[in-house]
Design a protein around this motif. Structure first.
Motif, mmCIF file in Angstrom:
data_model
loop_
_atom_site.group_PDB
_atom_site.id
_atom_site.type_symbol
_atom_site.label_atom_id
_atom_site.label_comp_id
_atom_site.label_asym_id
_atom_site.label_seq_id
_atom_site.Cartn_x
_atom_site.Cartn_y
_atom_site.Cartn_z
ATOM 1 N N ARG A 23 0.738 -1.232 -0.127
ATOM 2 C CA ARG A 23 -0.063 0.186 -0.038
ATOM 3 C C ARG A 23 0.862 1.170 0.076
ATOM 4 O O ARG A 23 2.054 1.280 0.425
ATOM 5 C CB ARG A 23 -0.855 -0.029 1.175
ATOM 6 C CG ARG A 23 -1.893 -1.337 1.508
ATOM 7 C CD ARG A 23 -2.562 -1.350 2.655
ATOM 8 N NE ARG A 23 -1.885 -0.905 3.982
ATOM 9 C CZ ARG A 23 -0.884 -1.624 4.640
ATOM 10 N NH1 ARG A 23 -0.785 -2.679 4.263
ATOM 11 N NH2 ARG A 23 -0.193 -1.254 5.621
ATOM 12 N N SER A 24 0.394 2.188 -0.852
ATOM 13 C CA SER A 24 0.979 3.764 -0.662
ATOM 14 C C SER A 24 0.043 4.692 -0.055
ATOM 15 O O SER A 24 -1.035 4.590 -0.305
ATOM 16 C CB SER A 24 1.310 4.185 -2.060
ATOM 17 O OG SER A 24 1.769 5.630 -1.880
ATOM 18 N N PRO A 25 0.360 5.444 1.101
ATOM 19 C CA PRO A 25 -0.644 6.146 1.764
ATOM 20 C C PRO A 25 -0.734 7.462 0.891
ATOM 21 O O PRO A 25 -1.753 8.347 1.063
ATOM 22 C CB PRO A 25 0.362 6.543 3.043
ATOM 23 C CG PRO A 25 1.758 6.524 2.776
ATOM 24 C CD PRO A 25 1.870 5.218 1.573
ATOM 25 N N VAL A 52 5.411 -6.771 -7.204
ATOM 26 C CA VAL A 52 5.332 -5.305 -7.000
ATOM 27 C C VAL A 52 5.151 -4.787 -8.298
ATOM 28 O O VAL A 52 5.415 -4.780 -9.596
ATOM 29 C CB VAL A 52 6.711 -4.944 -6.728
ATOM 30 C CG1 VAL A 52 6.805 -3.448 -6.535
ATOM 31 C CG2 VAL A 52 7.290 -5.620 -5.531
ATOM 32 N N MET A 53 3.567 -3.969 -8.194
ATOM 33 C CA MET A 53 3.084 -3.353 -9.435
ATOM 34 C C MET A 53 3.699 -1.970 -9.828
ATOM 35 O O MET A 53 3.454 -1.184 -10.798
ATOM 36 C CB MET A 53 1.944 -3.586 -9.617
ATOM 37 C CG MET A 53 1.119 -5.090 -9.348
ATOM 38 S SD MET A 53 1.780 -6.000 -10.624
ATOM 39 C CE MET A 53 0.572 -5.316 -11.871
ATOM 40 N N VAL A 54 4.616 -1.375 -9.184
ATOM 41 C CA VAL A 54 4.933 -0.166 -9.482
ATOM 42 C C VAL A 54 6.669 -0.089 -9.350
ATOM 43 O O VAL A 54 7.354 -1.221 -9.228
ATOM 44 C CB VAL A 54 4.921 0.712 -8.088
ATOM 45 C CG1 VAL A 54 3.488 0.778 -8.031
ATOM 46 C CG2 VAL A 54 5.423 0.089 -6.801
ATOM 47 N N SER A 55 7.020 1.099 -10.239
ATOM 48 C CA SER A 55 8.505 1.040 -10.718
ATOM 49 C C SER A 55 9.232 2.472 -10.175
ATOM 50 O O SER A 55 8.266 3.481 -10.531
ATOM 51 C CB SER A 55 8.718 0.803 -11.985
ATOM 52 O OG SER A 55 8.378 -0.446 -12.570
ATOM 53 N N GLN A 58 8.061 6.138 -11.913
ATOM 54 C CA GLN A 58 6.703 5.882 -12.252
ATOM 55 C C GLN A 58 5.757 6.178 -11.506
ATOM 56 O O GLN A 58 6.039 6.469 -10.071
ATOM 57 C CB GLN A 58 6.479 4.391 -12.933
ATOM 58 C CG GLN A 58 7.447 3.925 -13.890
ATOM 59 C CD GLN A 58 7.342 4.800 -15.298
ATOM 60 O OE1 GLN A 58 6.011 5.034 -15.455
ATOM 61 N NE2 GLN A 58 8.330 5.229 -15.518
ATOM 62 N N PRO A 59 4.589 6.728 -11.996
ATOM 63 C CA PRO A 59 3.428 7.267 -11.012
ATOM 64 C C PRO A 59 2.922 6.120 -10.098
ATOM 65 O O PRO A 59 2.992 4.940 -10.638
ATOM 66 C CB PRO A 59 2.296 7.421 -11.979
ATOM 67 C CG PRO A 59 2.805 7.806 -13.317
ATOM 68 C CD PRO A 59 4.170 6.845 -13.069
ATOM 69 N N ILE A 60 2.633 6.453 -8.891
ATOM 70 C CA ILE A 60 2.145 5.405 -7.946
ATOM 71 C C ILE A 60 0.768 6.202 -7.353
ATOM 72 O O ILE A 60 0.730 7.322 -6.939
ATOM 73 C CB ILE A 60 3.325 4.976 -6.645
ATOM 74 C CG1 ILE A 60 2.559 3.953 -6.007
ATOM 75 C CG2 ILE A 60 3.569 6.414 -5.776
ATOM 76 C CD1 ILE A 60 3.550 3.551 -4.765
ATOM 77 N N ALA A 61 -0.259 5.393 -7.300
ATOM 78 C CA ALA A 61 -1.474 5.559 -6.753
ATOM 79 C C ALA A 61 -1.559 5.684 -5.361
ATOM 80 O O ALA A 61 -0.967 4.677 -4.723
ATOM 81 C CB ALA A 61 -2.524 4.634 -7.344
ATOM 82 N N LYS A 62 -2.339 6.424 -4.647
ATOM 83 C CA LYS A 62 -2.706 6.373 -3.117
ATOM 84 C C LYS A 62 -3.496 5.022 -3.194
ATOM 85 O O LYS A 62 -4.494 4.931 -3.799
ATOM 86 C CB LYS A 62 -3.494 7.385 -2.918
ATOM 87 C CG LYS A 62 -4.024 7.233 -1.187
ATOM 88 C CD LYS A 62 -4.876 8.466 -0.683
ATOM 89 C CE LYS A 62 -5.034 8.124 0.731
ATOM 90 N NZ LYS A 62 -5.841 9.483 1.004
ATOM 91 N N SER A 70 -0.347 -1.550 -4.775
ATOM 92 C CA SER A 70 0.914 -1.412 -5.408
ATOM 93 C C SER A 70 1.414 -2.842 -5.817
ATOM 94 O O SER A 70 2.674 -2.761 -6.200
ATOM 95 C CB SER A 70 1.815 -0.420 -4.564
ATOM 96 O OG SER A 70 1.405 0.866 -4.671
ATOM 97 N N GLY A 71 0.706 -3.793 -5.210
ATOM 98 C CA GLY A 71 1.175 -5.078 -5.399
ATOM 99 C C GLY A 71 0.657 -5.964 -4.272
ATOM 100 O O GLY A 71 -0.041 -5.588 -3.593
ATOM 101 N N ASN A 72 1.330 -7.106 -4.492
ATOM 102 C CA ASN A 72 0.995 -8.248 -3.078
ATOM 103 C C ASN A 72 2.225 -9.006 -2.837
ATOM 104 O O ASN A 72 3.158 -9.274 -3.541
ATOM 105 C CB ASN A 72 -0.174 -9.014 -3.410
ATOM 106 C CG ASN A 72 0.121 -9.962 -4.748
ATOM 107 O OD1 ASN A 72 0.682 -9.642 -5.616
ATOM 108 N ND2 ASN A 72 -0.477 -11.230 -4.507
#
Length: 102
Positions: A23-25, A52-55, A58-62, A70-72
């Motif tokens: 998670r991203s806050p 991990v679905m972010v790099s 790159q943009p990361i969603a809250k 952002s992944g599992n």
């Protein structure tokens, strides 16, 4: 007919499993993933795999729900007690600041 004969809950588990969401806050651009905390996650006794679905860069969603995660991380262990302990430790590491976002 064969489907109806299946038990509601299997009775012969050999391991226990849990999936934990990364998670991203906040939203923004991912500057870095905290290496120390990520290493601690991968060293949990029950760590099995991760997606991990972010790099970086790159943009990361809250994270507001399972779809915006952002992944599992998949956890698996013979001991339910160990699995629960690791699941709690995972969330402590993520909440301590796994992602640096700007």
């Amino acid at each position: 007919a064969a489907f109806a004969d299946l038990p509601v809950v299997p009775s012969d588990f050999s391991v226990h499993v849990m999936e934990a969401k990364l998670r991203s806050p906040v939203a923004g651009v991912l500057k870095s993933i905290n290496e120390e905390r990520w290493l601690a996650i991968t060293r949990l006794s029950s760590f099995k795999s991760a997606c991990v679905m972010v790099s970086v860069g790159q943009p990361i969603a809250k994270t507001i729900d399972a779809c915006s995660a952002s992944g599992n991380v998949n956890l698996q262990h013979e001991s339910l007690e160990v699995l629960r302990r690791d699941y709690a430790a995972f969330h402590e590491l993520v909440e301590a600041g796994l992602f640096e976002v700007h």
